[in-house]
Design a protein around this motif. Structure first.
Motif, PDB file in Angstrom:
ATOM      1  N   THR A  42     -48.038 -17.236 -10.286  1.00 14.29           N
ATOM      2  CA  THR A  42     -47.449 -18.233  -9.403  1.00 14.29           C
ATOM      3  C   THR A  42     -46.157 -18.712 -10.050  1.00 14.29           C
ATOM      4  O   THR A  42     -46.149 -19.066 -11.232  1.00 14.29           O
ATOM      5  CB  THR A  42     -48.408 -19.425  -9.198  1.00 14.29           C
ATOM      6  N   LEU A  43     -45.087 -18.674  -9.297  1.00 16.46           N
ATOM      7  CA  LEU A  43     -43.805 -19.137  -9.820  1.00 16.46           C
ATOM      8  C   LEU A  43     -43.747 -20.654  -9.763  1.00 16.46           C
ATOM      9  O   LEU A  43     -44.403 -21.276  -8.923  1.00 16.46           O
ATOM     10  CB  LEU A  43     -42.649 -18.531  -9.025  1.00 16.46           C
ATOM     11  N   ASP A  44     -42.932 -21.240 -10.629  1.00 16.15           N
ATOM     12  CA  ASP A  44     -42.803 -22.701 -10.600  1.00 16.15           C
ATOM     13  C   ASP A  44     -41.756 -23.161  -9.597  1.00 16.15           C
ATOM     14  O   ASP A  44     -41.613 -24.354  -9.337  1.00 16.15           O
ATOM     15  CB  ASP A  44     -42.537 -23.276 -11.997  1.00 16.15           C
ATOM     16  N   GLY A  45     -41.023 -22.236  -9.026  1.00 19.50           N
ATOM     17  CA  GLY A  45     -40.050 -22.528  -7.978  1.00 19.50           C
ATOM     18  C   GLY A  45     -39.853 -21.291  -7.133  1.00 19.50           C
ATOM     19  O   GLY A  45     -40.153 -20.182  -7.568  1.00 19.50           O
ATOM     20  N   HIS A  46     -39.334 -21.472  -5.921  1.00 24.85           N
ATOM     21  CA  HIS A  46     -39.183 -20.336  -5.029  1.00 24.85           C
ATOM     22  C   HIS A  46     -37.746 -20.170  -4.552  1.00 24.85           C
ATOM     23  O   HIS A  46     -37.496 -19.573  -3.504  1.00 24.85           O
ATOM     24  CB  HIS A  46     -40.144 -20.464  -3.842  1.00 24.85           C
ATOM     25  N   ASP A  47     -36.822 -20.664  -5.356  1.00 24.86           N
ATOM     26  CA  ASP A  47     -35.417 -20.463  -5.024  1.00 24.86           C
ATOM     27  C   ASP A  47     -35.075 -18.989  -5.227  1.00 24.86           C
ATOM     28  O   ASP A  47     -35.772 -18.248  -5.930  1.00 24.86           O
ATOM     29  CB  ASP A  47     -34.526 -21.357  -5.888  1.00 24.86           C
ATOM     30  N   GLU A  48     -34.016 -18.557  -4.589  1.00 28.87           N
ATOM     31  CA  GLU A  48     -33.651 -17.139  -4.596  1.00 28.87           C
ATOM     32  C   GLU A  48     -33.446 -16.597  -6.010  1.00 28.87           C
ATOM     33  O   GLU A  48     -33.886 -15.484  -6.329  1.00 28.87           O
ATOM     34  CB  GLU A  48     -32.384 -16.931  -3.758  1.00 28.87           C
ATOM     35  N   GLU A  49     -32.823 -17.368  -6.866  1.00 34.17           N
ATOM     36  CA  GLU A  49     -32.562 -16.903  -8.240  1.00 34.17           C
ATOM     37  C   GLU A  49     -33.863 -16.660  -9.009  1.00 34.17           C
ATOM     38  O   GLU A  49     -34.019 -15.632  -9.674  1.00 34.17           O
ATOM     39  CB  GLU A  49     -31.704 -17.921  -8.999  1.00 34.17           C
ATOM     40  N   THR A  50     -34.821 -17.578  -8.918  1.00 29.38           N
ATOM     41  CA  THR A  50     -36.098 -17.436  -9.623  1.00 29.38           C
ATOM     42  C   THR A  50     -36.853 -16.217  -9.118  1.00 29.38           C
ATOM     43  O   THR A  50     -37.365 -15.417  -9.915  1.00 29.38           O
ATOM     44  CB  THR A  50     -36.954 -18.712  -9.446  1.00 29.38           C
ATOM     45  N   VAL A  51     -36.918 -16.059  -7.805  1.00 27.28           N
ATOM     46  CA  VAL A  51     -37.642 -14.937  -7.207  1.00 27.28           C
ATOM     47  C   VAL A  51     -36.979 -13.617  -7.588  1.00 27.28           C
ATOM     48  O   VAL A  51     -37.654 -12.671  -8.016  1.00 27.28           O
ATOM     49  CB  VAL A  51     -37.739 -15.102  -5.674  1.00 27.28           C
ATOM     50  N   GLN A  52     -35.674 -13.526  -7.457  1.00 25.48           N
ATOM     51  CA  GLN A  52     -34.977 -12.278  -7.773  1.00 25.48           C
ATOM     52  C   GLN A  52     -35.092 -11.931  -9.250  1.00 25.48           C
ATOM     53  O   GLN A  52     -35.267 -10.762  -9.601  1.00 25.48           O
ATOM     54  CB  GLN A  52     -33.515 -12.347  -7.337  1.00 25.48           C
ATOM     55  N   ARG A  53     -34.991 -12.926 -10.128  1.00 26.59           N
ATOM     56  CA  ARG A  53     -35.129 -12.675 -11.563  1.00 26.59           C
ATOM     57  C   ARG A  53     -36.517 -12.131 -11.873  1.00 26.59           C
ATOM     58  O   ARG A  53     -36.674 -11.132 -12.562  1.00 26.59           O
ATOM     59  CB  ARG A  53     -34.858 -13.935 -12.388  1.00 26.59           C
ATOM     60  N   PHE A  54     -37.551 -12.797 -11.325  1.00 23.92           N
ATOM     61  CA  PHE A  54     -38.920 -12.336 -11.562  1.00 23.92           C
ATOM     62  C   PHE A  54     -39.104 -10.909 -11.064  1.00 23.92           C
ATOM     63  O   PHE A  54     -39.567 -10.037 -11.801  1.00 23.92           O
ATOM     64  CB  PHE A  54     -39.934 -13.272 -10.897  1.00 23.92           C
ATOM     65  N   GLU A  55     -38.743 -10.645  -9.823  1.00 23.90           N
ATOM     66  CA  GLU A  55     -38.978  -9.333  -9.234  1.00 23.90           C
ATOM     67  C   GLU A  55     -38.195  -8.234  -9.944  1.00 23.90           C
ATOM     68  O   GLU A  55     -38.723  -7.146 -10.206  1.00 23.90           O
ATOM     69  CB  GLU A  55     -38.672  -9.360  -7.738  1.00 23.90           C
ATOM     70  N   SER A  56     -36.940  -8.486 -10.282  1.00 25.39           N
ATOM     71  CA  SER A  56     -36.157  -7.443 -10.953  1.00 25.39           C
ATOM     72  C   SER A  56     -36.691  -7.162 -12.351  1.00 25.39           C
ATOM     73  O   SER A  56     -36.730  -6.005 -12.777  1.00 25.39           O
ATOM     74  CB  SER A  56     -34.672  -7.812 -11.000  1.00 25.39           C
TER      75      SER A  56
ATOM     76  N   ILE B 121     -39.710 -13.908 -18.970  1.00 24.59           N
ATOM     77  CA  ILE B 121     -39.066 -13.890 -17.653  1.00 24.59           C
ATOM     78  C   ILE B 121     -38.662 -15.302 -17.252  1.00 24.59           C
ATOM     79  O   ILE B 121     -37.605 -15.519 -16.672  1.00 24.59           O
ATOM     80  CB  ILE B 121     -40.001 -13.266 -16.591  1.00 24.59           C
ATOM     81  N   GLY B 122     -39.515 -16.269 -17.563  1.00 23.63           N
ATOM     82  CA  GLY B 122     -39.233 -17.651 -17.180  1.00 23.63           C
ATOM     83  C   GLY B 122     -39.549 -17.887 -15.717  1.00 23.63           C
ATOM     84  O   GLY B 122     -39.725 -16.958 -14.931  1.00 23.63           O
ATOM     85  N   GLY B 123     -39.639 -19.130 -15.352  1.00 25.28           N
ATOM     86  CA  GLY B 123     -39.887 -19.489 -13.964  1.00 25.28           C
ATOM     87  C   GLY B 123     -41.325 -19.295 -13.516  1.00 25.28           C
ATOM     88  O   GLY B 123     -41.625 -19.430 -12.331  1.00 25.28           O
ATOM     89  N   ILE B 124     -42.215 -18.971 -14.457  1.00 25.64           N
ATOM     90  CA  ILE B 124     -43.612 -18.750 -14.108  1.00 25.64           C
ATOM     91  C   ILE B 124     -44.381 -20.050 -14.281  1.00 25.64           C
ATOM     92  O   ILE B 124     -44.366 -20.645 -15.356  1.00 25.64           O
ATOM     93  CB  ILE B 124     -44.228 -17.633 -14.973  1.00 25.64           C
ATOM     94  N   GLY B 125     -45.046 -20.486 -13.225  1.00 21.48           N
ATOM     95  CA  GLY B 125     -45.837 -21.702 -13.268  1.00 21.48           C
ATOM     96  C   GLY B 125     -47.235 -21.465 -13.792  1.00 21.48           C
ATOM     97  O   GLY B 125     -47.774 -22.267 -14.548  1.00 21.48           O
ATOM     98  N   SER B 126     -47.843 -20.336 -13.404  1.00 21.73           N
ATOM     99  CA  SER B 126     -49.197 -20.039 -13.893  1.00 21.73           C
ATOM    100  C   SER B 126     -49.464 -18.543 -13.849  1.00 21.73           C
ATOM    101  O   SER B 126     -48.888 -17.814 -13.044  1.00 21.73           O
ATOM    102  CB  SER B 126     -50.254 -20.779 -13.076  1.00 21.73           C
ATOM    103  N   ILE B 127     -50.352 -18.135 -14.755  1.00 23.99           N
ATOM    104  CA  ILE B 127     -50.813 -16.762 -14.847  1.00 23.99           C
ATOM    105  C   ILE B 127     -52.332 -16.808 -14.857  1.00 23.99           C
ATOM    106  O   ILE B 127     -52.925 -17.514 -15.668  1.00 23.99           O
ATOM    107  CB  ILE B 127     -50.311 -16.088 -16.138  1.00 23.99           C
ATOM    108  N   ASP B 128     -52.967 -16.075 -13.946  1.00 22.23           N
ATOM    109  CA  ASP B 128     -54.424 -16.017 -13.884  1.00 22.23           C
ATOM    110  C   ASP B 128     -54.830 -14.552 -14.016  1.00 22.23           C
ATOM    111  O   ASP B 128     -54.347 -13.698 -13.275  1.00 22.23           O
ATOM    112  CB  ASP B 128     -54.916 -16.599 -12.549  1.00 22.23           C
ATOM    113  N   THR B 129     -55.701 -14.267 -14.972  1.00 23.05           N
ATOM    114  CA  THR B 129     -56.032 -12.904 -15.347  1.00 23.05           C
ATOM    115  C   THR B 129     -57.474 -12.556 -15.007  1.00 23.05           C
ATOM    116  O   THR B 129     -58.372 -13.345 -15.270  1.00 23.05           O
ATOM    117  CB  THR B 129     -55.825 -12.732 -16.871  1.00 23.05           C
ATOM    118  N   SER B 130     -57.671 -11.362 -14.457  1.00 22.91           N
ATOM    119  CA  SER B 130     -59.016 -10.795 -14.264  1.00 22.91           C
ATOM    120  C   SER B 130     -59.000  -9.388 -14.822  1.00 22.91           C
ATOM    121  O   SER B 130     -58.138  -8.579 -14.474  1.00 22.91           O
ATOM    122  CB  SER B 130     -59.390 -10.744 -12.786  1.00 22.91           C
TER     123      SER B 130
END
Length: 159
Positions: free
Chosen positions: A76-90, A133-142
């Motif tokens: 889950t990202l901590d924000g959904h602005d275009e820069e955060t989303v594009q950085r995460f995905e790339s 990567i930054g901008g990550i609000g939470s990580i849940d692992t299974s």
């Protein structure tokens, strides 16, 4: 908007046959889908050209390869602005341990399928690949401890 090829029942038969066995000869493929070899090959080339068939690959046993641990990671990202989303995905696209990344609805933004050698490798993956990567609000692992079904063959939708 990308062009979506229109497939008929024969095109789907060709695709399903190749999903079951991507190494079959054109002659075997033609027999399986009830075409003569030349029209079958023309259809196959058209499916490749129009992007319905994106490529061919080999199915590998992850344990034999040395990556026996599969992890499903919900991010889950901590924000959904275009820069955060594009950085995460790339950056996710560049991480080889991430085999698949899905954009999700619901509680998490992304679902990753990750392969690693062991628990220590997964910890290293999180610390050195995900966290930077930054901008990550939470990580849940299974952790996947068994597979009931795995298929690359689409269901028959012709009725």
């Amino acid at each position: 908007m990308p062009h979506i090829p229109q497939l008929d029942a024969t095109d789907r038969k060709i695709i399903r046959a190749l999903q079951r066995n991507g190494r079959m000869t054109n002659l075997d493929l033609a027999q399986e889908v009830n075409l003569s070899p030349s029209p079958c090959l023309r259809r196959l080339r058209a499916l490749e050209k129009n992007g319905a068939i994106r490529g061919y690959s080999v199915e590998v046993d992850a344990k034999a390869y040395g990556l026996p641990v599969t992890v499903m990671v919900r991010v889950t990202l901590d924000g959904h602005d275009e820069e955060t989303v594009q950085r995460f995905e790339s950056q996710i696209k560049a991480i080889p341990e991430v085999l698949e990344c899905f954009v999700m609805s619901g509680l998490s933004d992304y679902l990753l399928r990750v392969v690693v050698g062991d628990l220590e490798d997964y910890e290293r993956f999180v610390r050195t690949r995900l966290h930077p990567i930054g901008g990550i609000g939470s990580i849940d692992t299974s952790f996947v401890y068994g597979v009931v079904k795995r298929s690359q063959v689409y269901p028959d939708i012709t009725g």
